[in-house]
Motif scaffolding. Structure first.
Motif, PDB file in Angstrom:
ATOM      1  N   LEU A 171       0.834  -1.206   0.000  1.00  0.00           N
ATOM      2  CA  LEU A 171       0.000   0.000   0.000  1.00  0.00           C
ATOM      3  C   LEU A 171       0.866   1.252   0.000  1.00  0.00           C
ATOM      4  O   LEU A 171       1.928   1.303   0.630  1.00  0.00           O
ATOM      5  N   ASP A 172       0.384   2.280  -0.678  1.00  0.00           N
ATOM      6  CA  ASP A 172       1.093   3.558  -0.768  1.00  0.00           C
ATOM      7  C   ASP A 172       0.549   4.483   0.323  1.00  0.00           C
ATOM      8  O   ASP A 172      -0.437   5.186   0.134  1.00  0.00           O
ATOM      9  N   PHE A 173       1.194   4.487   1.480  1.00  0.00           N
ATOM     10  CA  PHE A 173       0.687   5.251   2.615  1.00  0.00           C
ATOM     11  C   PHE A 173       0.740   6.757   2.376  1.00  0.00           C
ATOM     12  O   PHE A 173      -0.125   7.497   2.844  1.00  0.00           O
ATOM     13  N   SER A 174       1.747   7.220   1.640  1.00  0.00           N
ATOM     14  CA  SER A 174       1.842   8.659   1.363  1.00  0.00           C
ATOM     15  C   SER A 174       0.672   9.121   0.495  1.00  0.00           C
ATOM     16  O   SER A 174       0.141  10.223   0.668  1.00  0.00           O
ATOM     17  N   LYS A 175       0.237   8.261  -0.432  1.00  0.00           N
ATOM     18  CA  LYS A 175      -0.909   8.581  -1.284  1.00  0.00           C
ATOM     19  C   LYS A 175      -2.189   8.650  -0.449  1.00  0.00           C
ATOM     20  O   LYS A 175      -3.030   9.540  -0.649  1.00  0.00           O
ATOM     21  N   ILE A 176      -2.334   7.732   0.500  1.00  0.00           N
ATOM     22  CA  ILE A 176      -3.504   7.729   1.377  1.00  0.00           C
ATOM     23  C   ILE A 176      -3.558   9.005   2.203  1.00  0.00           C
ATOM     24  O   ILE A 176      -4.609   9.651   2.334  1.00  0.00           O
ATOM     25  N   LYS A 177      -2.416   9.404   2.756  1.00  0.00           N
ATOM     26  CA  LYS A 177      -2.367  10.635   3.551  1.00  0.00           C
ATOM     27  C   LYS A 177      -2.681  11.859   2.702  1.00  0.00           C
ATOM     28  O   LYS A 177      -3.354  12.786   3.152  1.00  0.00           O
ATOM     29  N   GLY A 178      -2.206  11.848   1.455  1.00  0.00           N
ATOM     30  CA  GLY A 178      -2.488  12.968   0.560  1.00  0.00           C
ATOM     31  C   GLY A 178      -3.969  13.079   0.252  1.00  0.00           C
ATOM     32  O   GLY A 178      -4.543  14.175   0.267  1.00  0.00           O
ATOM     33  N   LYS A 179      -4.631  11.948  -0.008  1.00  0.00           N
ATOM     34  CA  LYS A 179      -6.064  11.969  -0.297  1.00  0.00           C
ATOM     35  C   LYS A 179      -6.885  12.415   0.901  1.00  0.00           C
ATOM     36  O   LYS A 179      -7.966  12.989   0.744  1.00  0.00           O
ATOM     37  N   ALA A 180      -6.376  12.158   2.098  1.00  0.00           N
ATOM     38  CA  ALA A 180      -7.105  12.557   3.306  1.00  0.00           C
ATOM     39  C   ALA A 180      -7.152  14.066   3.476  1.00  0.00           C
ATOM     40  O   ALA A 180      -7.960  14.582   4.254  1.00  0.00           O
ATOM     41  N   LEU A 264     -13.018  11.316   5.653  1.00  0.00           N
ATOM     42  CA  LEU A 264     -13.994  10.883   6.639  1.00  0.00           C
ATOM     43  C   LEU A 264     -13.352   9.946   7.669  1.00  0.00           C
ATOM     44  O   LEU A 264     -13.619  10.040   8.869  1.00  0.00           O
ATOM     45  N   ILE A 265     -12.492   9.037   7.193  1.00  0.00           N
ATOM     46  CA  ILE A 265     -11.786   8.126   8.100  1.00  0.00           C
ATOM     47  C   ILE A 265     -10.858   8.909   9.021  1.00  0.00           C
ATOM     48  O   ILE A 265     -10.775   8.644  10.227  1.00  0.00           O
ATOM     49  N   ALA A 266     -10.161   9.894   8.465  1.00  0.00           N
ATOM     50  CA  ALA A 266      -9.165  10.646   9.238  1.00  0.00           C
ATOM     51  C   ALA A 266      -9.781  11.405  10.404  1.00  0.00           C
ATOM     52  O   ALA A 266      -9.147  11.578  11.446  1.00  0.00           O
ATOM     53  N   LYS A 267     -11.021  11.843  10.266  1.00  0.00           N
ATOM     54  CA  LYS A 267     -11.671  12.640  11.307  1.00  0.00           C
ATOM     55  C   LYS A 267     -12.491  11.806  12.285  1.00  0.00           C
ATOM     56  O   LYS A 267     -13.029  12.325  13.259  1.00  0.00           O
ATOM     57  N   ALA A 268     -12.593  10.496  12.036  1.00  0.00           N
ATOM     58  CA  ALA A 268     -13.409   9.632  12.890  1.00  0.00           C
ATOM     59  C   ALA A 268     -12.728   9.375  14.230  1.00  0.00           C
ATOM     60  O   ALA A 268     -11.497   9.404  14.346  1.00  0.00           O
ATOM     61  N   GLU A 269     -13.547   9.090  15.236  1.00  0.00           N
ATOM     62  CA  GLU A 269     -13.017   8.710  16.552  1.00  0.00           C
ATOM     63  C   GLU A 269     -12.462   7.285  16.505  1.00  0.00           C
ATOM     64  O   GLU A 269     -11.528   6.958  17.244  1.00  0.00           O
TER      65      GLU A 269
END
Length: 373
Positions: A171-180, A264-269
């Motif tokens: 998985l490309d974690f930097s890409k995931i963080k960028g999309k967030a 949406l995932i990034a802001k979830a509890e």
């Protein structure tokens, strides 16, 4: 230029397998390989000119029509190989593409196994048939890749292999963080739990809703008053009826499928995944990458390794609380509802600092590139 074929189960319903396949496709293309994708099931049996994607049979039609089409897969794969063959390397994703590829193509096949096979079959006749095929064909592959150590050990319980290797998904974690970072309008004071995935019975979203209802009733002063359910599927009408029955219309939101769920995932509890069966749960890794704690049941596909950030399994007591979240025992529905409700309370009362160290993307990429030679 090396010519590579990826064989994937489904174009429309591939979920995490498709994400991984396209990521591996990108990796090979960056190293000047010509990569094509063959879906066993797709939108149509024809393709556009100059396309690098192909389909063997249509996804659409009645159950009987789909069953008849499935019985033709071997013949259609043989014809595809005759028309488009001469691939230097074939990567398969899942047990059905792997069995078909080994029966038809036979050479230069890398199998990637994306599920715990002992938990994948409810029909004993099908289980016996596929286990027989796996025992016969997997030893003949160029390599058999499992994507978690739990899956590795699960496969070893079925067949002893000299060609087996364990590699996590690249998985490309930097890409995931960028999309967030993409804009998504969420009230700054809104606190919520989230589920992301297909709305089907094995995902046990019904139990998640009941657990959330119990959590709200037992914790009336909580500031976490929302559950956001991202995805679509056959259970949608049933789930909406349950929400209505429990008087949760103002508390549970169905967003449908989202092209980019990461903000949406990034802001979830917390993100919840309590499936009865599951492939490797990429969504848990994605949430942890975005520093969102996760709650999952312990099934033989990867949640243990992700939540404990630990490759090898040791004895644990449930619930296991770590910096990444909470690992629950895979109990029956009535017990699970109570366990999940308690986990929601633990999430509210504790601080977590999610991070993952067991996945080395560059090392995984180099291992896949090594298959070319």
């Amino acid at each position: 230029m090396r010519k590579i074929l990826l064989i994937v189960p489904s174009k429309q319903n591939g979920g995490g397998i498709n994400i991984v396949a396209y990521e591996i496709k990108k990796i090979f293309e960056q190293h000047l390989a010509n990569v094509e994708v063959l879906f066993l099931k797709g939108n149509d049996i024809s393709v556009l000119p100059n396309s690098d994607e192909y389909y063997l049979v249509s996804e659409n039609g009645s159950f009987f029509f789909k069953l008849c089409k499935r019985l033709t897969l071997k013949r259609k794969l043989r014809k595809f190989n005759k028309d488009y063959g001469r691939y230097d390397l074939v990567l398969t994703f899942g047990f059905l593409p792997s069995i078909l590829a080994m029966r038809v193509l036979k050479k230069n096949v890398i199998i990637t196994q994306h599920a715990a096979l002992t938990q994948s079959f409810h029909n004993p006749i099908l289980k016996k048939y596929y286990f027989h095929q796996i025992k016969k064909l997997y030893p003949k592959a160029k390599k058999v890749v499992t994507i978690s150590t739990d899956m590795e050990n699960d496969l070893k319980s079925i067949v002893s292999l000299d060609n087996q290797k364990n590699l996590y998904n690249p998985l490309d974690f930097s890409k995931i963080k960028g999309k967030a970072q993409d804009s998504l309008i969420i009230p700054s004071d809104e606190k919520y739990f989230v589920y992301v995935g297909r709305l089907s019975a094995e995902k046990r979203i019904e139990e998640l809703i009941y657990a959330f209802s119990n959590y709200l009733k037992s914790n009336k002063l909580t500031s976490i008053t929302k559950l956001k359910i991202v995805g679509n599927g056959l259970e949608i009408k049933k789930l909406k009826f349950i929400v209505h029955k429990l008087n949760l219309l103002s508390n549970v939101e169905f967003t449908g499928n989202l092209a980019n769920p990461y903000p949406l995932i990034a802001k979830a509890e917390a993100l919840f995944l309590i499936s009865q069966v599951e492939g490797f749960p990429n969504v848990l890794l994605e949430a942890i990458t975005l520093e969102t704690p996760v709650v999952s049941v312990d099934i033989l596909s990867g949640p243990y390794e992700i939540i404990l950030d630990k490759m090898r399994r040791t004895k644990i007591d449930y619930p296991m609380i770590t910096q990444n979240g909470i690992l629950l025992e895979n109990n029956a529905s009535n017990v699970l509802i109570e366990d999940v409700s308690k986990a929601m309370l633990i999430i509210e009362q504790n601080l977590f600092s999610p991070s993952i160290s067991i996945i080395d993307r560059e090392k995984i990429i180099n291992e896949y590139l090594g298959f070319l030679y």
